[in-house]
Write a protein that holds these residues in place. Structure first.
Motif, PDB file in Angstrom:
ATOM      1  N   PRO A 233      28.041  49.751  39.449  1.00 11.74           N
ATOM      2  CA  PRO A 233      26.792  49.005  39.532  1.00 11.74           C
ATOM      3  C   PRO A 233      26.850  47.737  38.690  1.00 11.74           C
ATOM      4  N   ASP A 234      26.135  46.702  39.123  1.00 12.03           N
ATOM      5  CA  ASP A 234      26.136  45.435  38.399  1.00 12.03           C
ATOM      6  C   ASP A 234      25.653  45.572  36.970  1.00 12.03           C
ATOM      7  N   SER A 235      24.762  46.520  36.704  1.00 15.21           N
ATOM      8  CA  SER A 235      24.198  46.661  35.367  1.00 15.21           C
ATOM      9  C   SER A 235      25.189  47.269  34.384  1.00 15.21           C
ATOM     10  N   GLN A 236      26.257  47.879  34.879  1.00 21.02           N
ATOM     11  CA  GLN A 236      27.231  48.509  34.009  1.00 21.02           C
ATOM     12  C   GLN A 236      28.427  47.578  33.816  1.00 21.02           C
ATOM     13  N   ALA A 237      28.617  47.102  32.597  1.00 18.91           N
ATOM     14  CA  ALA A 237      29.730  46.201  32.314  1.00 18.91           C
ATOM     15  C   ALA A 237      31.039  46.988  32.318  1.00 18.91           C
TER      16      ALA A 237
ATOM     17  N   GLN B 263      45.630  50.048  39.186  1.00 20.78           N
ATOM     18  CA  GLN B 263      45.741  50.476  37.796  1.00 20.78           C
ATOM     19  C   GLN B 263      45.240  51.905  37.602  1.00 20.78           C
ATOM     20  N   THR B 264      45.860  52.627  36.668  1.00 12.82           N
ATOM     21  CA  THR B 264      45.419  53.989  36.349  1.00 12.82           C
ATOM     22  C   THR B 264      44.118  53.980  35.551  1.00 12.82           C
ATOM     23  N   LEU B 265      43.799  52.870  34.927  1.00 14.50           N
ATOM     24  CA  LEU B 265      42.506  52.699  34.250  1.00 14.50           C
ATOM     25  C   LEU B 265      41.568  52.068  35.279  1.00 14.50           C
ATOM     26  N   PRO B 266      40.566  52.797  35.747  1.00 12.96           N
ATOM     27  CA  PRO B 266      39.733  52.275  36.833  1.00 12.96           C
ATOM     28  C   PRO B 266      38.584  51.368  36.382  1.00 12.96           C
ATOM     29  N   ASP B 267      38.291  51.313  35.091  1.00  9.68           N
ATOM     30  CA  ASP B 267      37.101  50.621  34.591  1.00  9.68           C
ATOM     31  C   ASP B 267      37.395  49.158  34.271  1.00  9.68           C
ATOM     32  N   PHE B 268      37.503  48.345  35.328  1.00  5.71           N
ATOM     33  CA  PHE B 268      37.796  46.924  35.133  1.00  5.71           C
ATOM     34  C   PHE B 268      37.152  46.114  36.256  1.00  5.71           C
TER      35      PHE B 268
ATOM     36  N   GLU C  92      37.438  40.646  48.539  1.00  7.01           N
ATOM     37  CA  GLU C  92      36.062  40.709  48.047  1.00  7.01           C
ATOM     38  C   GLU C  92      35.299  41.945  48.501  1.00  7.01           C
ATOM     39  N   THR C  93      35.833  42.704  49.425  1.00  3.90           N
ATOM     40  CA  THR C  93      35.175  43.953  49.818  1.00  3.90           C
ATOM     41  C   THR C  93      35.275  45.009  48.720  1.00  3.90           C
ATOM     42  N   ASP C  94      36.217  44.825  47.803  1.00  6.20           N
ATOM     43  CA  ASP C  94      36.344  45.728  46.655  1.00  6.20           C
ATOM     44  C   ASP C  94      35.321  45.282  45.609  1.00  6.20           C
ATOM     45  N   PRO C  95      34.411  46.164  45.191  1.00  2.00           N
ATOM     46  CA  PRO C  95      33.356  45.755  44.253  1.00  2.00           C
ATOM     47  C   PRO C  95      33.875  45.341  42.878  1.00  2.00           C
ATOM     48  N   ARG C  96      35.125  45.627  42.575  1.00  2.00           N
ATOM     49  CA  ARG C  96      35.698  45.223  41.280  1.00  2.00           C
ATOM     50  C   ARG C  96      36.181  43.783  41.297  1.00  2.00           C
ATOM     51  N   VAL C  97      36.233  43.163  42.470  1.00  2.00           N
ATOM     52  CA  VAL C  97      36.818  41.831  42.617  1.00  2.00           C
ATOM     53  C   VAL C  97      35.727  40.772  42.746  1.00  2.00           C
ATOM     54  N   ARG C  98      35.864  39.709  41.942  1.00  2.00           N
ATOM     55  CA  ARG C  98      35.013  38.521  42.076  1.00  2.00           C
ATOM     56  C   ARG C  98      35.936  37.327  42.283  1.00  2.00           C
TER      57      ARG C  98
ATOM     58  N   ALA D  74      33.302  36.667  32.350  1.00  2.00           N
ATOM     59  CA  ALA D  74      33.792  38.028  32.130  1.00  2.00           C
ATOM     60  C   ALA D  74      32.716  38.877  31.467  1.00  2.00           C
ATOM     61  N   ARG D  75      32.617  40.126  31.896  1.00  2.00           N
ATOM     62  CA  ARG D  75      31.631  41.043  31.345  1.00  2.00           C
ATOM     63  C   ARG D  75      32.265  42.170  30.548  1.00  2.00           C
ATOM     64  N   GLY D  76      33.582  42.264  30.551  1.00  2.00           N
ATOM     65  CA  GLY D  76      34.279  43.365  29.900  1.00  2.00           C
ATOM     66  C   GLY D  76      34.339  43.241  28.390  1.00  2.00           C
ATOM     67  N   ARG D  77      34.551  44.375  27.757  1.00  2.00           N
ATOM     68  CA  ARG D  77      34.764  44.392  26.302  1.00  2.00           C
ATOM     69  C   ARG D  77      36.089  43.715  25.964  1.00  2.00           C
TER      70      ARG D  77
END
Length: 144
Positions: free
Chosen positions: A2-6, A32-37, A58-64, A85-88
């Motif tokens: 979701p967009d609200s989750q960085a 990647q084996t780490l999916p949170d990106f 762009e059909t992949d929600p992780r891609v901008r 960028a929204r990531g830590r």
């Protein structure tokens, strides 16, 4: 995601005339084996069709996919991606590179276990027509 989750990691991938190499580079990040990106692709006015290749993901929600309005160079494209960028953590990826499947997981694990370190890098293995096999590149910056 979701967009609200960085995401934990924002991967910045600047592109200029890399259409020939771009699919393997993008696929290696999406596998990647780490999916949170999130993957932020910044096209710098490539005339070779790189933007179309990037947009096909762009059909992949992780891609901008972002497109510069004029050619600005790699550093400007990196900075543009980093501003959004929204990531830590921010990871850099070149458009002609292929990341190992565990790259992000290993780098994040290292940073999480070593809070005084602010930068990681990795070894590079050349492939294709290169005669170079391994080039060690290791940097650690304390006091982040």
């Amino acid at each position: 995601m979701p967009d609200s989750q960085a995401p934990l990691v924002s991967v910045i991938l600047p592109v200029y005339n890399a259409g020939e190499y771009l699919r393997p580079a993008i696929d290696s990040i999406l596998s990647q084996t780490l999916p949170d990106f999130e993957l932020i692709i910044v096209d710098d006015c490539s005339p070779d069709g790189s933007l179309a290749v990037a947009r096909s993901y762009e059909t992949d929600p992780r891609v901008r996919v972002l497109a510069n309005s004029q050619n600005r160079g790699r550093s400007s494209s990196d900075n543009y991606g980093a501003e959004l960028a929204r990531g830590r953590y921010i990871a850099k990826m070149d458009a002609d590179d292929i990341a190992r499947p565990d790259r992000l997981r290993r780098q994040v694990d290292f940073l999480e276990q070593n809070p005084s370190v602010g930068l990681t890098s990795s070894y590079m293995q050349c492939f294709g027509e290169s005669d170079i096999i391994y080039i060690p590149i290791t940097k650690q910056v304390a006091n982040r």
